[in-house]
Design a protein around this motif. Sequence first.
Motif, PDB file in Angstrom:
ATOM      1  N   ASN A 245      52.307  12.145 -86.306  1.00  0.00           N
ATOM      2  CA  ASN A 245      51.581  10.997 -86.964  1.00  0.00           C
ATOM      3  C   ASN A 245      52.567   9.854 -87.383  1.00  0.00           C
ATOM      4  O   ASN A 245      52.618   9.195 -88.326  1.00  0.00           O
ATOM      5  CB  ASN A 245      51.137  11.593 -88.529  1.00  0.00           C
ATOM      6  N   LYS A 246      53.303   9.687 -86.019  1.00  0.00           N
ATOM      7  CA  LYS A 246      54.150   8.312 -85.811  1.00  0.00           C
ATOM      8  C   LYS A 246      53.418   7.248 -85.526  1.00  0.00           C
ATOM      9  O   LYS A 246      53.840   6.137 -85.695  1.00  0.00           O
ATOM     10  CB  LYS A 246      55.378   8.890 -85.102  1.00  0.00           C
ATOM     11  N   ILE A 247      52.362   7.279 -84.811  1.00  0.00           N
ATOM     12  CA  ILE A 247      51.659   6.195 -84.349  1.00  0.00           C
ATOM     13  C   ILE A 247      50.227   6.441 -84.506  1.00  0.00           C
ATOM     14  O   ILE A 247      49.826   7.411 -84.653  1.00  0.00           O
ATOM     15  CB  ILE A 247      52.039   5.969 -82.605  1.00  0.00           C
ATOM     16  N   ASP A 248      49.404   5.188 -84.492  1.00  0.00           N
ATOM     17  CA  ASP A 248      48.159   5.050 -84.269  1.00  0.00           C
ATOM     18  C   ASP A 248      47.992   5.120 -82.855  1.00  0.00           C
ATOM     19  O   ASP A 248      48.612   4.623 -82.119  1.00  0.00           O
ATOM     20  CB  ASP A 248      47.594   3.685 -84.835  1.00  0.00           C
ATOM     21  N   CYS A 249      46.753   5.612 -82.441  1.00  0.00           N
ATOM     22  CA  CYS A 249      46.609   5.663 -81.071  1.00  0.00           C
ATOM     23  C   CYS A 249      44.880   5.210 -80.628  1.00  0.00           C
ATOM     24  O   CYS A 249      44.269   5.234 -81.803  1.00  0.00           O
ATOM     25  CB  CYS A 249      46.663   6.768 -80.427  1.00  0.00           C
ATOM     26  N   GLN A 250      44.713   4.841 -79.473  1.00  0.00           N
ATOM     27  CA  GLN A 250      43.382   4.643 -78.965  1.00  0.00           C
ATOM     28  C   GLN A 250      42.521   5.904 -78.834  1.00  0.00           C
ATOM     29  O   GLN A 250      42.981   6.974 -78.664  1.00  0.00           O
ATOM     30  CB  GLN A 250      43.447   3.646 -77.711  1.00  0.00           C
ATOM     31  N   LEU A 251      41.349   5.596 -78.994  1.00  0.00           N
ATOM     32  CA  LEU A 251      40.364   6.767 -78.617  1.00  0.00           C
ATOM     33  C   LEU A 251      40.673   7.551 -77.330  1.00  0.00           C
ATOM     34  O   LEU A 251      40.564   8.679 -77.162  1.00  0.00           O
ATOM     35  CB  LEU A 251      38.993   6.337 -78.898  1.00  0.00           C
ATOM     36  N   SER A 252      40.792   6.733 -76.362  1.00  0.00           N
ATOM     37  CA  SER A 252      41.188   7.159 -75.076  1.00  0.00           C
ATOM     38  C   SER A 252      42.338   8.036 -75.016  1.00  0.00           C
ATOM     39  O   SER A 252      42.400   8.964 -74.253  1.00  0.00           O
ATOM     40  CB  SER A 252      41.302   5.993 -73.941  1.00  0.00           C
ATOM     41  N   THR A 253      43.380   7.927 -75.872  1.00  0.00           N
ATOM     42  CA  THR A 253      44.432   8.593 -76.069  1.00  0.00           C
ATOM     43  C   THR A 253      44.064  10.251 -76.490  1.00  0.00           C
ATOM     44  O   THR A 253      44.365  11.110 -76.263  1.00  0.00           O
ATOM     45  CB  THR A 253      45.558   7.971 -76.935  1.00  0.00           C
ATOM     46  N   PHE A 254      43.157  10.111 -77.633  1.00  0.00           N
ATOM     47  CA  PHE A 254      42.580  11.344 -78.192  1.00  0.00           C
ATOM     48  C   PHE A 254      41.968  12.188 -77.179  1.00  0.00           C
ATOM     49  O   PHE A 254      41.950  13.313 -77.062  1.00  0.00           O
ATOM     50  CB  PHE A 254      41.768  11.055 -79.150  1.00  0.00           C
ATOM     51  N   ILE A 255      41.194  11.519 -76.187  1.00  0.00           N
ATOM     52  CA  ILE A 255      40.437  12.055 -75.194  1.00  0.00           C
ATOM     53  C   ILE A 255      41.356  12.616 -74.145  1.00  0.00           C
ATOM     54  O   ILE A 255      41.020  13.613 -73.818  1.00  0.00           O
ATOM     55  CB  ILE A 255      39.364  11.026 -74.791  1.00  0.00           C
ATOM     56  N   GLU A 256      42.364  11.698 -73.989  1.00  0.00           N
ATOM     57  CA  GLU A 256      43.405  12.424 -72.732  1.00  0.00           C
ATOM     58  C   GLU A 256      44.040  13.814 -73.704  1.00  0.00           C
ATOM     59  O   GLU A 256      44.218  14.683 -72.952  1.00  0.00           O
ATOM     60  CB  GLU A 256      44.327  11.461 -72.353  1.00  0.00           C
TER      61      GLU A 256
END
Length: 85
Positions: free
Chosen positions: A46-57
């Motif tokens: 929980n150190k960064i916000d990320c894009q949806l594409s990162t969650f998919i990866e």
Amino acid sequence: MNEFKTDEIKKLVSEKIKEIKGDVPYSKISERCNVTAARISDVANNKIDCQLSTFIEIATGLRIHPKELFDIVFDFEEYYSGLDE
């Protein structure tokens, strides 16, 4: 206006990633997807916000359906009803 719980939800999703990951090293997960081990660790901690594409990866690296990352114990109905009061 009631408090938004974005930080709490992000923490629960991060914990879910770590739960699913188990003892598998971030480096092994990153070998199976297009995200670095450091980035996966940052998301899981929980150190960064990320894009949806990162969650998919990350889901790809974990070999799970992306929706499993968001299968958290949080009462969204209660939360939403509180926002509308």
